[in-house]
Scaffold this motif. Structure first.
Motif, PDB file in Angstrom:
ATOM      1  N   MET A   1      64.170  45.255   5.655  1.00  0.00           N
ATOM      2  CA  MET A   1      63.005  45.181   6.493  1.00  0.00           C
ATOM      3  C   MET A   1      61.845  45.200   5.593  1.00  0.00           C
ATOM      4  O   MET A   1      60.670  44.885   5.913  1.00  0.00           O
ATOM      5  CB  MET A   1      62.937  46.085   7.597  1.00  0.00           C
ATOM      6  N   GLN A   2      62.014  46.033   4.448  1.00  0.00           N
ATOM      7  CA  GLN A   2      60.626  46.324   3.760  1.00  0.00           C
ATOM      8  C   GLN A   2      60.079  44.726   2.990  1.00  0.00           C
ATOM      9  O   GLN A   2      58.665  44.664   2.903  1.00  0.00           O
ATOM     10  CB  GLN A   2      61.097  46.989   2.213  1.00  0.00           C
ATOM     11  N   SER A   3      60.935  43.834   2.719  1.00  0.00           N
ATOM     12  CA  SER A   3      60.115  42.605   2.106  1.00  0.00           C
ATOM     13  C   SER A   3      59.426  41.962   3.261  1.00  0.00           C
ATOM     14  O   SER A   3      58.361  41.483   3.059  1.00  0.00           O
ATOM     15  CB  SER A   3      61.302  41.740   1.744  1.00  0.00           C
ATOM     16  N   PHE A   4      59.910  41.995   4.748  1.00  0.00           N
ATOM     17  CA  PHE A   4      59.117  41.398   5.758  1.00  0.00           C
ATOM     18  C   PHE A   4      58.119  42.305   6.147  1.00  0.00           C
ATOM     19  O   PHE A   4      56.749  41.773   6.350  1.00  0.00           O
ATOM     20  CB  PHE A   4      59.810  41.680   7.050  1.00  0.00           C
ATOM     21  N   PHE A   5      57.757  43.693   5.897  1.00  0.00           N
ATOM     22  CA  PHE A   5      56.822  44.357   6.083  1.00  0.00           C
ATOM     23  C   PHE A   5      55.422  44.222   5.103  1.00  0.00           C
ATOM     24  O   PHE A   5      54.289  44.110   5.175  1.00  0.00           O
ATOM     25  CB  PHE A   5      56.935  45.983   6.057  1.00  0.00           C
ATOM     26  N   VAL A   6      56.084  44.086   3.661  1.00  0.00           N
ATOM     27  CA  VAL A   6      55.267  43.741   2.856  1.00  0.00           C
ATOM     28  C   VAL A   6      54.494  42.195   3.113  1.00  0.00           C
ATOM     29  O   VAL A   6      53.390  42.039   2.855  1.00  0.00           O
ATOM     30  CB  VAL A   6      55.874  43.405   1.358  1.00  0.00           C
ATOM     31  N   LEU A   7      55.203  41.306   3.460  1.00  0.00           N
ATOM     32  CA  LEU A   7      54.793  39.957   3.762  1.00  0.00           C
ATOM     33  C   LEU A   7      53.691  40.140   4.865  1.00  0.00           C
ATOM     34  O   LEU A   7      52.524  39.625   5.028  1.00  0.00           O
ATOM     35  CB  LEU A   7      56.095  38.801   4.265  1.00  0.00           C
ATOM     36  N   LEU A   8      53.793  40.925   5.753  1.00  0.00           N
ATOM     37  CA  LEU A   8      52.905  40.982   7.126  1.00  0.00           C
ATOM     38  C   LEU A   8      51.798  41.764   6.400  1.00  0.00           C
ATOM     39  O   LEU A   8      50.581  41.361   6.812  1.00  0.00           O
ATOM     40  CB  LEU A   8      53.478  41.897   8.220  1.00  0.00           C
ATOM     41  N   GLN A   9      51.990  42.845   5.383  1.00  0.00           N
ATOM     42  CA  GLN A   9      50.955  43.440   4.798  1.00  0.00           C
ATOM     43  C   GLN A   9      50.052  42.465   4.111  1.00  0.00           C
ATOM     44  O   GLN A   9      48.698  42.326   3.978  1.00  0.00           O
ATOM     45  CB  GLN A   9      51.464  44.703   4.030  1.00  0.00           C
ATOM     46  N   LEU A  10      50.551  41.533   3.196  1.00  0.00           N
ATOM     47  CA  LEU A  10      49.868  40.680   2.423  1.00  0.00           C
ATOM     48  C   LEU A  10      49.144  39.405   3.066  1.00  0.00           C
ATOM     49  O   LEU A  10      48.249  39.168   2.492  1.00  0.00           O
ATOM     50  CB  LEU A  10      50.569  40.280   1.306  1.00  0.00           C
ATOM     51  N   THR A  11      49.593  39.131   4.243  1.00  0.00           N
ATOM     52  CA  THR A  11      48.808  38.131   4.913  1.00  0.00           C
ATOM     53  C   THR A  11      48.145  38.604   5.939  1.00  0.00           C
ATOM     54  O   THR A  11      47.505  37.812   6.906  1.00  0.00           O
ATOM     55  CB  THR A  11      49.948  37.149   5.592  1.00  0.00           C
ATOM     56  N   SER A  13      44.522  39.926   7.793  1.00  0.00           N
ATOM     57  CA  SER A  13      43.296  39.753   7.474  1.00  0.00           C
ATOM     58  C   SER A  13      42.384  40.875   7.027  1.00  0.00           C
ATOM     59  O   SER A  13      41.344  40.963   6.263  1.00  0.00           O
ATOM     60  CB  SER A  13      42.473  39.249   8.663  1.00  0.00           C
ATOM     61  N   SER A  14      43.048  41.971   7.039  1.00  0.00           N
ATOM     62  CA  SER A  14      42.352  43.276   6.457  1.00  0.00           C
ATOM     63  C   SER A  14      42.566  43.510   5.112  1.00  0.00           C
ATOM     64  O   SER A  14      41.952  44.377   4.243  1.00  0.00           O
ATOM     65  CB  SER A  14      42.807  44.665   7.301  1.00  0.00           C
ATOM     66  N   VAL A  15      43.582  42.693   4.607  1.00  0.00           N
ATOM     67  CA  VAL A  15      43.962  42.965   2.966  1.00  0.00           C
ATOM     68  C   VAL A  15      42.699  42.617   1.945  1.00  0.00           C
ATOM     69  O   VAL A  15      42.070  41.754   2.239  1.00  0.00           O
ATOM     70  CB  VAL A  15      45.147  42.251   2.753  1.00  0.00           C
ATOM     71  N   PRO A  16      42.330  43.775   1.213  1.00  0.00           N
ATOM     72  CA  PRO A  16      41.288  43.303   0.317  1.00  0.00           C
ATOM     73  C   PRO A  16      41.298  42.340  -0.654  1.00  0.00           C
ATOM     74  O   PRO A  16      41.267  42.555  -1.829  1.00  0.00           O
ATOM     75  CB  PRO A  16      41.056  44.634  -0.232  1.00  0.00           C
ATOM     76  N   LEU A  17      41.320  41.133  -0.394  1.00  0.00           N
ATOM     77  CA  LEU A  17      41.456  40.022  -1.074  1.00  0.00           C
ATOM     78  C   LEU A  17      40.208  39.224  -1.355  1.00  0.00           C
ATOM     79  O   LEU A  17      39.837  37.999  -2.270  1.00  0.00           O
ATOM     80  CB  LEU A  17      42.481  39.074  -1.004  1.00  0.00           C
ATOM     81  N   GLY A  18      39.305  39.273  -0.299  1.00  0.00           N
ATOM     82  CA  GLY A  18      37.867  38.462  -0.217  1.00  0.00           C
ATOM     83  C   GLY A  18      38.043  37.287   0.484  1.00  0.00           C
ATOM     84  O   GLY A  18      37.307  36.715   0.424  1.00  0.00           O
ATOM     85  N   ALA A  19      39.143  36.997   1.406  1.00  0.00           N
ATOM     86  CA  ALA A  19      39.383  35.595   1.808  1.00  0.00           C
ATOM     87  C   ALA A  19      38.170  35.263   2.726  1.00  0.00           C
ATOM     88  O   ALA A  19      37.958  34.152   3.052  1.00  0.00           O
ATOM     89  CB  ALA A  19      40.699  35.425   2.460  1.00  0.00           C
ATOM     90  N   TYR A  20      37.839  36.615   3.402  1.00  0.00           N
ATOM     91  CA  TYR A  20      36.734  36.186   4.467  1.00  0.00           C
ATOM     92  C   TYR A  20      35.492  35.626   3.714  1.00  0.00           C
ATOM     93  O   TYR A  20      34.489  35.082   4.755  1.00  0.00           O
ATOM     94  CB  TYR A  20      36.503  37.423   5.196  1.00  0.00           C
ATOM     95  N   SER A 159      44.246  30.948   9.907  1.00  0.00           N
ATOM     96  CA  SER A 159      43.508  31.904  10.664  1.00  0.00           C
ATOM     97  C   SER A 159      42.217  32.193  10.068  1.00  0.00           C
ATOM     98  O   SER A 159      40.974  32.320  10.560  1.00  0.00           O
ATOM     99  CB  SER A 159      44.491  33.284  10.781  1.00  0.00           C
ATOM    100  N   ASN A 160      42.153  32.290   8.526  1.00  0.00           N
ATOM    101  CA  ASN A 160      41.015  32.461   8.090  1.00  0.00           C
ATOM    102  C   ASN A 160      39.837  31.483   8.158  1.00  0.00           C
ATOM    103  O   ASN A 160      38.638  31.945   8.395  1.00  0.00           O
ATOM    104  CB  ASN A 160      41.062  32.498   6.284  1.00  0.00           C
TER     105      ASN A 160
END
Length: 226
Positions: A1-11, A13-20, A159-160
């Protein structure tokens, strides 16, 4: 499940990558009234999914994942440089590199135990890392299911841009969600096609995106950086 949770986190919209900060040229298309409605946004995104440069990003992301698993890290610089050559404008290149560099740093901050490994991969990649390459690193190190990764990557991308369209056109929030919902079958079809990257997947019909981005660079007023 850890890999799935990491995927959810990385995609998320709140992840601080500046996509917005980016609209992939969409701001110019709206400003010039080439896109004026929800239908126009959906048609544009559908065309990009079927024929645009986002397909090359997916193909490279999966190649990077395969290279790391096979311990062929020397290929990382090749694919990163290859992506550099596909970015037709300075804005698109800077966007991809800024988000890629931010993602690599975040990956090291998330898991200090993987930081040394990420640093070694960073040295193989080069000074600046494209976002698709960094995402491929995440897939390999956290052993994320590749189909789920492609789904999530494409869904996050769409989504972005829908979020940007809600501000620019403007659209209602519900209209934006309806667009994303209608794109689900197309995202699944594109993901299925690209899961095993072949030579024909390393090209795109991206002249529309390129022209929009070129014009955006000299647009008088802007909300977005691309």
């Amino acid at each position: 499940m850890q890999s799935f949770f990491v995927l959810l986190q990385l995609t998320n919209s709140s992840v601080p990558l500046g996509a917005y900060n980016y609209s992939d040229g969409l701001e110019f298309l709206v400003e010039s009234e080439l896109i004026t409605s929800a239908e126009g946004i959906q048609d544009w995104l559908t065309t990009e999914l079927k024929h645009g440069s986002i397909r090359m990003d997916i193909a490279v992301m999966l190649k990077v994942n395969q290279a790391i698993i096979a311990n062929e890290n020397s290929e990382l610089n090749y694919w990163n440089s290859w992506l550099n050559g596909t970015r037709e404008t300075s804005e698109l290149r800077q966007q991809s590199m800024q988000m890629g560099n931010s993602l690599l740093k975040l990956l090291g901050d998330l898991d200090p135990e993987k930081r040394v490994q990420i640093q070694a991969l960073r040295e193989s990649i080069g000074k600046n890392c494209h976002f698709a390459v960094a995402f491929g690193v995440a897939i390999a190190l956290w052993e994320i299911d590749t189909r789920q990764a492609v789904w999530a990557y494409l869904h996050s991308w769409a989504s972005n841009l829908v979020s940007a369209a809600v501000k620019l056109v403007p659209l209602g929030q519900t209209q934006g969600q309806q667009i994303i919902y209608e794109l689900h079958p197309i995202i699944d079809a594109v993901a299925t096609e690209l899961l095993d990257p072949k030579e024909e997947h390393f090209y795109a019909c991206s002249w529309g995106l390129g022209l929009a981005s070129m014009n955006h660079e000299t647009q008088y007023t802007r909300l977005f950086r691309s």
